[in-house]
Design a protein around this motif. Structure first.
Motif, PDB file in Angstrom:
ATOM      1  N   GLU A  92       0.831  -1.195   0.000  1.00 14.40           N
ATOM      2  CA  GLU A  92       0.000   0.000   0.000  1.00 14.40           C
ATOM      3  C   GLU A  92       0.872   1.254   0.000  1.00 14.40           C
ATOM      4  N   LEU A 239      -6.348   5.415   3.255  1.00  9.66           N
ATOM      5  CA  LEU A 239      -6.908   5.613   4.593  1.00  9.66           C
ATOM      6  C   LEU A 239      -5.843   5.848   5.668  1.00  9.66           C
ATOM      7  N   TYR A 278     -11.230   9.720  -0.863  1.00  4.32           N
ATOM      8  CA  TYR A 278     -12.068   9.687   0.341  1.00  4.32           C
ATOM      9  C   TYR A 278     -12.433  11.090   0.799  1.00  4.32           C
ATOM     10  N   LEU A 304      -2.398   0.132  -5.871  1.00  4.01           N
ATOM     11  CA  LEU A 304      -1.920   0.402  -4.513  1.00  4.01           C
ATOM     12  C   LEU A 304      -3.014   0.110  -3.476  1.00  4.01           C
ATOM     13  N   SER A 305      -4.064  -0.568  -3.885  1.00  8.26           N
ATOM     14  CA  SER A 305      -5.172  -0.944  -2.987  1.00  8.26           C
ATOM     15  C   SER A 305      -5.758   0.264  -2.279  1.00  8.26           C
ATOM     16  N   GLY A 307      -8.421   2.342  -3.157  1.00  3.83           N
ATOM     17  CA  GLY A 307      -9.873   2.534  -3.181  1.00  3.83           C
ATOM     18  C   GLY A 307     -10.262   3.139  -4.522  1.00  3.83           C
TER      19      GLY A 307
END
Lengths: 465, 465
Positions: A92, A239, A278, A304-305, A307
């Motif tokens: 990530e 996140l 986000y 890169l996971s 979102g």
């Protein structure tokens, strides 16, 4: 009339004949089969089914049967990450920066390494679908100038940033303090100004809030306003990153406010924030207030996971949205593939996250990739009158099918299948030829069209004026 | 010894020298730089750093510097949808079938249309990374045989299915009743048998439960068991589809049970079910019981807004999993791109749906694309001893970087960047050359290697035996 004729005589006027497809609005594609795109002095005069009488006798470049579409703007790409694209796709964002990105960016302190690596990047970008780009360099001044030299030579129009980072970075890739970072930035800006680039402009580039002290953030905000500069950074990508920013700036209502509070959204130059996966209502309000461009990078957000960004919402809210490859978060430099990924990711978001936000159509993603990001450069990304003439001439004859497709359908297919047989015939930036594949122009090429990417290409319209 | 020598003399023995990369287990890639892959009579003898003494004097094809990897199995692809790939990417499955798919498949009743369309499909597949494929045709017998003729001629190894559909289909693409559908299927099987194909085998192909009456489903189950045939269909791809099946078969515990109940998972031949995006515990238990292959098709699942399959779970449960392009649900025929999409989608699933299922690594997706799907054909998809020699020789020199990468890293990059400079040098299926780019073999080509894709290619090892 005589005054107008004299102006025309000093201009370069030509038309491209072919199957022309472009966006007027986001919702659908305009097209003209066997139409004429007229360009005067680097600016589109419009697309015509028949060549208007006033342009009789101008240089018509016959590309019959080829697709003619606007160039694409890659609104977020990291030049010094190009070498490792496609590698280390197992982490990530924050781990990925420490493991892959920072050690690679460190190498650019060595000008000979930078020279080798940026030569590849600039040449590959020249041959990609991109006509304009907003580019991160590294924190190093001279290597970033070298990158700008190389991009200038391609004829592509770019904004390029020397990166600022003075905290939370490895020793080998961290500026001494805010003052040193700002001093280097001013030196870089002055040196760039003295170079007199035509195509290449500087853009302020705080890496992201976690790696910039408040003093640096505020200093860059002042510099932005004093010099009327544009600015690029990252926002609400991941996140853990967002949590980190909340810890670093507990006073802030949202990550985006850390840029606003430092004055980085004020002043003349446009601001582009990469990702915004986000963004909260507060953050969206801040971006709207300042006309911030969202740079959405679907392949990177997948690999890169991170979102998926709510791009439908941003479009409905009337925000500025452009599309980026985010190399090396995204592996591919192809903006065509980015268009397909943007559509696909919006569908997965609709399916898995929020059925209130309808997926994007291919036409909408095409709009984001052309007009959306192009607007960062002014009137760029369409063939409507007054837009700068960024043009891709494409050969889709090797993407074979039994179907009879209209030009807009052919462009749709091209976005998904470019890499399975698509070939670029020519690329123009603001009316200037920068790439041409002689094999694909063939006998139809007007003799006066030059083949050198470095040369001016349009033929004087004196005779026809 | 003399007996062994005599056997060897009748076999075709050669080695390929290059940078060899393959999967032994799912977790990581094996590689040998400047190694030798030895092939005897179409079967791998293994990869060696030095050529073993017993193979001294055999035909060594020097591909130094090229990547040498196993061929890929496209375990789910619709040949008659190839013409419209990349178009109409704005609908979900059931609407998409009615709007785009069925009207196109209808055209294949016309043999001359089928001839044109399948010629393109077969030729493009020949030049793709795929060495083996499991293919849907249409419900039409002769056009499906024509497809099989064309695939047979490529040298690729395929299973091809005449589709069965006798309900819930448009009049123009619906068989009269179960008996007519079964009679056509038997006629097709008998005709195919009489053709004596070497590379091409039939596979029973109920389109999916919604378009097949119970009588047809059960008839196909009997046929499967009587003739020991393999079978392919679709399973739990889309939520509306699943609801529909529950309505049609209210007695069933899950969609998958409709196939099991009809006897379609019994008998000798392998079964492959495409998608399995929403398989329940019951459905997974059924698949495990019968060794069903899951054909996962990430690009299709994204572009038809279907969702993302829990492939990590299937791997952890020890199930058979292969990778498919699902053209035209997926636009791309490239299995390399499918590998990258499988990784990316598994990351989005982890991020957005279920953090208990770790994303797939590139090495794992490579394993699924090679060994995973290859196992449907037997020992296929690796270079371990005893595996059939499906081989891709690749040139990655145009995917430029400043980094020194080991062969496994180069293969990782190739999966993401194949379409940005990758070039296929040669393709072998079970030891037989089917594609070769003479420009890329160049002066290093042993004179005895043939260039015709149709000819046998390996050199007799009589001299060296």
């Amino acid at each position: 009339m005589s005054k107008e004729s004299s102006v025309a005589a000093s201009q370069e006027t030509f038309a491209i004949r072919g199957d022309i497809v472009w966006s007027r609005h986001a919702s659908n594609l305009q097209w003209a089969k066997d139409g004429y795109l007229v360009v005067v002095d680097g600016v589109c005069k419009g697309v015509f089914q028949e060549l208007p009488a006033e342009y009789e006798g101008i240089d018509v470049r016959d590309r019959t049967g080829r697709l003619v579409i606007p160039g694409m703007t890659d609104i977020h790409v990291h030049a010094p990450q190009y070498a490792f694209r496609g590698l280390g796709m197992d982490l990530e964002l924050l781990e990925w920066l420490n493991t892959h990105t920072f050690p690679e960016e460190k190498k650019y302190a060595d000008l000979s390494y930078a020279d080798r690596a940026y030569s590849i990047f600039a040449d590959d970008m020249l041959h990609s679908p991109t006509t304009r780009a907003v580019v991160f360099g590294t924190l190093h001044v001279e290597p970033t100038e070298l990158l700008m030299d190389k991009l200038e030579a391609t004829g592509l129009k770019t904004f390029v940033g020397k990166v600022n980072m003075d905290r939370n970075s490895p020793d080998y890739l961290c500026e001494k303090d805010a003052q040193a970072s700002l001093a280097d930035t001013v030196r870089w800006l002055d040196e760039v100004e003295s170079k007199g680039y035509v195509n290449t402009k500087p853009i302020l580039t705080p890496r992201f809030t976690p790696t910039c002290t408040d003093e640096l953030m505020e200093g860059l905000g002042r510099l932005k306003q004093e010099r009327g500069l544009p600015l690029q950074s990252h926002l609400s990508e991941n996140l853990s990153e967002i949590d980190w920013v909340h810890g670093l700036a507990p006073w802030s209502s949202c990550y985006g406010q850390t840029y606003e509070h430092a004055g980085q959204m004020d002043g003349e130059g446009h601001v582009v924030m990469a990702h915004c996966n986000y963004s909260t209502d507060e953050e969206i309000a801040i971006m709207k207030k300042h006309g911030v461009f969202v740079a959405t990078c679907p392949q990177s957000n997948m690999q890169l996971s991170s979102g998926i960004a709510p791009i439908r919402r941003y479009l409905v809210e009337g925000m500025n949205v452009g599309l980026g490859t985010d190399v090396a978060g995204g592996a591919s430099l192809s903006m065509f593939r980015a268009v397909a990924d943007l559509v696909g990711c919006s569908k997965l978001r609709w399916r898995l996250v929020d059925q209130n936000l309808k997926p994007l159509s291919t036409a909408e993603a095409f709009y984001v990739a052309t007009v959306g990001g192009g607007s960062f450069f002014g009137k760029v990304g369409s063939f409507e009158e007054g837009y700068e003439a960024d043009i891709l001439v494409l050969d889709d004859s090797q993407i074979r099918t039994t179907l009879e497709c209209d030009p807009s359908e052919r462009v749709e297919r091209y976005m998904y299948l470019a890499e399975e047989g698509g070939r670029m015939v020519e690329k123009y930036v603001a009316g200037r030829l920068v790439v041409r594949d002689d094999r694909l122009v063939g006998s139809k090429a007007p003799a006066a069209v030059l083949t050198s990417a470095a040369a001016n290409t349009t033929v004087s319209s004196a005779k026809s004026a």
